[in-house]
Design a protein around this motif. Structure first.
Motif, mmCIF file in Angstrom:
data_model
loop_
_atom_site.group_PDB
_atom_site.id
_atom_site.type_symbol
_atom_site.label_atom_id
_atom_site.label_comp_id
_atom_site.label_asym_id
_atom_site.label_seq_id
_atom_site.Cartn_x
_atom_site.Cartn_y
_atom_site.Cartn_z
ATOM 1 N N ASN A 108 0.651 -1.316 -0.598
ATOM 2 C CA ASN A 108 0.324 -0.154 -0.119
ATOM 3 C C ASN A 108 1.163 1.118 0.144
ATOM 4 O O ASN A 108 0.388 2.581 0.321
ATOM 5 C CB ASN A 108 -1.026 -0.372 1.216
ATOM 6 C CG ASN A 108 0.080 -0.033 2.471
ATOM 7 O OD1 ASN A 108 0.702 0.034 2.605
ATOM 8 N ND2 ASN A 108 -1.233 0.125 3.639
ATOM 9 N N THR A 109 1.826 1.041 -0.621
ATOM 10 C CA THR A 109 3.182 2.290 -0.324
ATOM 11 C C THR A 109 2.867 3.082 -1.381
ATOM 12 O O THR A 109 2.267 2.880 -2.857
ATOM 13 C CB THR A 109 4.566 1.720 -0.296
ATOM 14 O OG1 THR A 109 4.882 0.949 0.420
ATOM 15 C CG2 THR A 109 5.481 3.152 -0.879
ATOM 16 N N HIS A 110 2.696 4.104 -1.170
ATOM 17 C CA HIS A 110 2.345 5.046 -2.205
ATOM 18 C C HIS A 110 3.657 5.266 -3.206
ATOM 19 O O HIS A 110 4.945 5.253 -2.950
ATOM 20 C CB HIS A 110 2.004 7.363 -1.585
ATOM 21 C CG HIS A 110 1.761 7.881 -3.136
ATOM 22 N ND1 HIS A 110 2.694 8.497 -3.796
ATOM 23 C CD2 HIS A 110 0.508 8.525 -2.579
ATOM 24 C CE1 HIS A 110 1.188 8.913 -4.264
ATOM 25 N NE2 HIS A 110 0.663 9.342 -3.464
ATOM 26 N N PRO A 111 3.063 5.556 -4.699
ATOM 27 C CA PRO A 111 4.542 5.620 -5.767
ATOM 28 C C PRO A 111 5.594 6.877 -5.643
ATOM 29 O O PRO A 111 6.344 6.791 -5.839
ATOM 30 C CB PRO A 111 3.215 5.868 -7.201
ATOM 31 C CG PRO A 111 1.668 5.511 -6.951
ATOM 32 C CD PRO A 111 1.942 5.404 -5.021
ATOM 33 N N ILE A 112 5.203 7.300 -4.928
ATOM 34 C CA ILE A 112 6.199 8.507 -4.392
ATOM 35 C C ILE A 112 7.170 8.133 -4.243
ATOM 36 O O ILE A 112 8.343 8.395 -3.801
ATOM 37 C CB ILE A 112 5.740 9.979 -4.059
ATOM 38 C CG1 ILE A 112 4.943 10.550 -5.210
ATOM 39 C CG2 ILE A 112 7.307 10.496 -3.524
ATOM 40 C CD1 ILE A 112 3.984 11.422 -4.946
ATOM 41 N N GLU A 113 6.349 7.067 -2.474
ATOM 42 C CA GLU A 113 7.531 6.840 -1.805
ATOM 43 C C GLU A 113 8.281 5.780 -1.983
ATOM 44 O O GLU A 113 9.189 5.230 -1.497
ATOM 45 C CB GLU A 113 6.538 6.149 -0.249
ATOM 46 C CG GLU A 113 5.477 7.374 0.366
ATOM 47 C CD GLU A 113 6.812 8.195 0.977
ATOM 48 O OE1 GLU A 113 7.585 7.830 1.487
ATOM 49 O OE2 GLU A 113 6.666 9.390 0.281
#
Length: 211
Positions: A108-113
């Protein structure tokens, strides 16, 4: 030149979505996707299909992430492994690190992260979330835990068990003491090492050869 990535995930839609996301990253490119570790091993038979990074799921049929990480560690230690999973329990994280993973992210990590994590993985050779403090990794080049803090013999013994799947109660039985005493060792070490969890302690132990 972009850093090449292989995605190993039995969920095809997730693998395709990751490929699409990473295609927008300036410094990375996905060269192929696999559904399990055995497919990856087949790809590794050819030099031009050996990636810089493997994004590795844990729960897969045929050959799971734990087995795959171990194979990569033994046969291609220069390939960076980033575990990417839905499993966030201590045992899964610790086992992946023990088996050779250089990093761990949740799906569920954001693409930016994700992009930031991959950049740090390439730059530092590892990436872990906040549960692993900078001090854990500052010790890697020191080759001596005594150079960082003073750890008692009993605390050191506790650290040898913290990388296993044993509960604190089971560790207490091994150390012939009460669970409360074991929790005291944990709390003292977290304070000394500026860590927040068992995972952080396990990373410290593994990186310092205490296991």
């Amino acid at each position: 030149m972009k850093n090449s990535i292989a995605i190993v995930d039995d969920h095809i839609l997730i693998a395709k979505a990751l490929t699409s996301i990473i295609s927008n990253f300036e410094n990375f490119e996905v060269i192929y996707e696999c559904e399990n570790g055995k497919e990856l091993i087949e790809k590794f038979k050819f030099k031009d299909t050996i990636p810089s990074i493997v994004l590795l799921d844990i729960s897969m049929p045929v050959m799971d992430g734990f087995e795959t990480a171990t194979w990569l560690k033994e046969n291609h230690p220069n390939v960076l492994i980033m575990a990417l999973s839905m499993q966030d329990d201590d045992n899964s994280v610790i086992k992946m690190i023990k088996n050779g993973s250089h990093g761990y992210l949740l799906k569920n990590t954001h693409p930016i992260e994700l992009e930031k994590a991959l950049l740090k993985l390439v730059e530092n050779g590892f990436f872990y979330p906040d549960w692993a403090s900078k001090m854990v990794f500052a010790s890697i080049g020191e080759n001596s835990k005594e150079a960082i803090v003073k750890i008692s013999d009993r605390e050191n013994e506790f650290l040898t068990y913290v990388t296993t799947e044993m509960s604190y109660k089971e560790i207490a039985e091994k150390m012939f003491c009460s669970p409360r005493t074991v929790e005291g060792y944990r709390d003292n070490l977290c304070l000394k090492l500026e860590l927040k969890s068992r995972v952080g302690l396990a990373v410290y132990a593994l990186k310092n050869g205490i296991n």
